[in-house]
Write a protein that holds these residues in place. Sequence first.
Motif, PDB file in Angstrom:
ATOM      1  N   HIS A  96       0.852  -1.192   0.000  1.00 20.01           N
ATOM      2  CA  HIS A  96       0.000   0.000   0.000  1.00 20.01           C
ATOM      3  C   HIS A  96       0.895   1.252   0.000  1.00 20.01           C
ATOM      4  CE1 HIS A  96      -3.671   2.195   0.749  1.00 20.01           C
ATOM      5  NE2 HIS A  96      -3.074   2.855   1.724  1.00 20.01           N
ATOM      6  N   SER A  97       1.926   1.226   0.847  1.00 20.43           N
ATOM      7  CA  SER A  97       2.876   2.348   0.892  1.00 20.43           C
ATOM      8  C   SER A  97       3.619   2.444  -0.436  1.00 20.43           C
ATOM      9  CB  SER A  97       3.895   2.142   2.021  1.00 20.43           C
ATOM     10  OG  SER A  97       3.257   1.989   3.267  1.00 20.43           O
TER      11      SER A  97
ATOM     12  N   SER B  17       2.641   1.666  -3.372  1.00 17.68           N
ATOM     13  CA  SER B  17       1.768   2.242  -4.373  1.00 17.68           C
ATOM     14  C   SER B  17       1.762   3.777  -4.268  1.00 17.68           C
ATOM     15  CB  SER B  17       0.368   1.650  -4.180  1.00 17.68           C
ATOM     16  OG  SER B  17      -0.581   2.426  -4.831  1.00 17.68           O
ATOM     17  N   ARG B  18       1.692   4.289  -3.036  1.00 17.33           N
ATOM     18  CA  ARG B  18       1.651   5.745  -2.839  1.00 17.33           C
ATOM     19  C   ARG B  18       2.966   6.418  -3.236  1.00 17.33           C
ATOM     20  NH1 ARG B  18       1.714  10.142  -3.033  1.00 17.33           N
ATOM     21  NH2 ARG B  18       0.683  11.832  -1.878  1.00 17.33           N
TER      22      ARG B  18
ATOM     23  N   CYS C 179       5.054   5.266  -5.531  1.00 17.51           N
ATOM     24  CA  CYS C 179       5.445   4.849  -6.890  1.00 17.51           C
ATOM     25  C   CYS C 179       6.613   3.867  -6.888  1.00 17.51           C
ATOM     26  CB  CYS C 179       5.784   6.057  -7.768  1.00 17.51           C
ATOM     27  SG  CYS C 179       4.359   7.079  -8.073  1.00 17.51           S
TER      28      CYS C 179
ATOM     29  N   THR D 119       1.136  11.849   2.313  1.00 14.07           N
ATOM     30  CA  THR D 119       1.630  10.472   2.432  1.00 14.07           C
ATOM     31  C   THR D 119       1.360   9.866   3.806  1.00 14.07           C
ATOM     32  OG1 THR D 119       3.789  11.378   3.003  1.00 14.07           O
ATOM     33  CG2 THR D 119       3.458  10.739   0.712  1.00 14.07           C
TER      34      THR D 119
ATOM     35  N   GLU E 103      -0.924   8.027   5.078  1.00 16.30           N
ATOM     36  CA  GLU E 103      -1.346   6.626   5.228  1.00 16.30           C
ATOM     37  C   GLU E 103      -0.296   5.657   4.690  1.00 16.30           C
ATOM     38  OE1 GLU E 103      -4.976   5.758   3.178  1.00 16.30           O
ATOM     39  OE2 GLU E 103      -4.234   6.488   1.258  1.00 16.30           O
ATOM     40  N   ALA E 104       0.853   6.194   4.278  1.00 14.59           N
ATOM     41  CA  ALA E 104       1.963   5.334   3.845  1.00 14.59           C
ATOM     42  C   ALA E 104       3.035   5.365   4.938  1.00 14.59           C
ATOM     43  CB  ALA E 104       2.545   5.848   2.536  1.00 14.59           C
TER      44      ALA E 104
ATOM     45  N   THR F 231       6.374   5.875   5.413  1.00 13.47           N
ATOM     46  CA  THR F 231       7.526   6.387   4.662  1.00 13.47           C
ATOM     47  C   THR F 231       8.320   7.354   5.530  1.00 13.47           C
ATOM     48  OG1 THR F 231       8.195   7.483   2.611  1.00 13.47           O
ATOM     49  CG2 THR F 231       6.126   8.228   3.585  1.00 13.47           C
TER      50      THR F 231
ATOM     51  N   GLY G 242      -7.213   8.774   5.128  1.00 12.74           N
ATOM     52  CA  GLY G 242      -6.216   9.081   4.101  1.00 12.74           C
ATOM     53  C   GLY G 242      -4.943   9.681   4.673  1.00 12.74           C
ATOM     54  N   SER G 243      -5.027  10.260   5.864  1.00 11.39           N
ATOM     55  CA  SER G 243      -3.782  10.794   6.434  1.00 11.39           C
ATOM     56  C   SER G 243      -3.350  10.015   7.671  1.00 11.39           C
ATOM     57  CB  SER G 243      -3.914  12.286   6.749  1.00 11.39           C
ATOM     58  OG  SER G 243      -4.985  12.519   7.612  1.00 11.39           O
TER      59      SER G 243
END
Length: 368
Positions: free
Chosen positions: A99-100, A102-103, A105, A194, A196-197, A199, A254-255
């Motif tokens: 999922h991360s 995907s966000r 790339c 970002t 919800e990722a 990172t 989303g956040s």
Amino acid sequence: MEKEHAIQIDLCSSRKEKPRDDELEFGRTFADHMFVMDYTEGEGWHDARIVPYEPITIDPSAMIFHYGQSVFEGMKAYLTAEGNAQLFRPERNFKRMNHSNSRLCIPPIDEAFALKALKQLIALEKEWIPKAEGTSLYIRPFIISTEPFLGVAPARHYKFMIILSPVGAYYKEGINPIKIAVESEYVRTVKGGTGEAKTGGNYAASLKAQEAAEEGIAQVLWLDGVEKKYIEEVGSMNVFFKIDGKVVTPALNGSILEGVTRNSVIQLLKHWDVPVEERKLSMDEVFQAHQEGKLEEAFGAGTAAVISPIGELVWGEHRLNINSGKTGAVAKKLYDTLTGIQYGKTIDPFGWVMPVEERDLQSLKATV
Ligand SMILES: *Cc1c(COP(=O)(O)O)cnc(C)c1O
């Protein structure tokens, strides 16, 4: 589907000396081996291997250093009283990693393969799982962009690695409620960003608030980045409030990062018939509940601490004392149940535990 990868293995010639269980510090010591796999555009993920833990060589122009295209995960391996190694819902971590990815790339990993590789690595490094109560082996999978190029674009080369670090008990003297400050200047992330990722950039963005916080503040309570009204997370944990008999946690928007612990807490509460709500929760509502004597408990939830009770909330000039600064009954029961399941002391009605078995090691050795 990608081709089935074989994991190459290169064992180190001598094992490092392990720290004593009572001198473990979080994230400072690493096991003897690590997992590495590379991605090359056109070829996909390739060259899966378990090799001695050592520094890696990366070109100074590698994109990770400049534009921060990276993701990571965090989970633990636990040792049971019978001496078996086990993981807690690890499939969710690799799912979240994708999922991360995907966000950010980053090309997706094969989740089932990553899990198999992790189990083999843990089987090989089982002796690195400390034995003392509350200790564990922290697992850090991560992916970085390695392509040497200063252009702003998704990289065409990546490295996926898994490193292991023995960690001490989070609560050495029993669970201690922490003091939290509501952060009203800085934000961690915004919807569409970002948040919800998982990172590194989110963490870099969060440091300033902690630096600015007054002494004695363990973590900050993040509000939404648009209105600075709604509660999102606490430090790097998800957050729960028990208000008038109901447990409320901010809905995923989303956040907010969706924690494996958060999901487990919600499932346990439902299992116990404790009312639980995932919804928008404003700081005003929490303050109001406190004024009316209805704010019964507050706690953070994440892999590191499992459950982290909040004893005091500082919001501007207000100081909200929660449950007389003591650990609440729901927080305590959640902590005992989750750690009980993780260490194999409590039955696991949900099938959350995944054992690491001797055959994981044998299947690895068979590839030498
Ligand atoms: C990792 C993380 C969490 C907790 O997730 P767990 O899977 O429960 O460990 C919560 N919030 C943020 C920002 C995180 O990075």
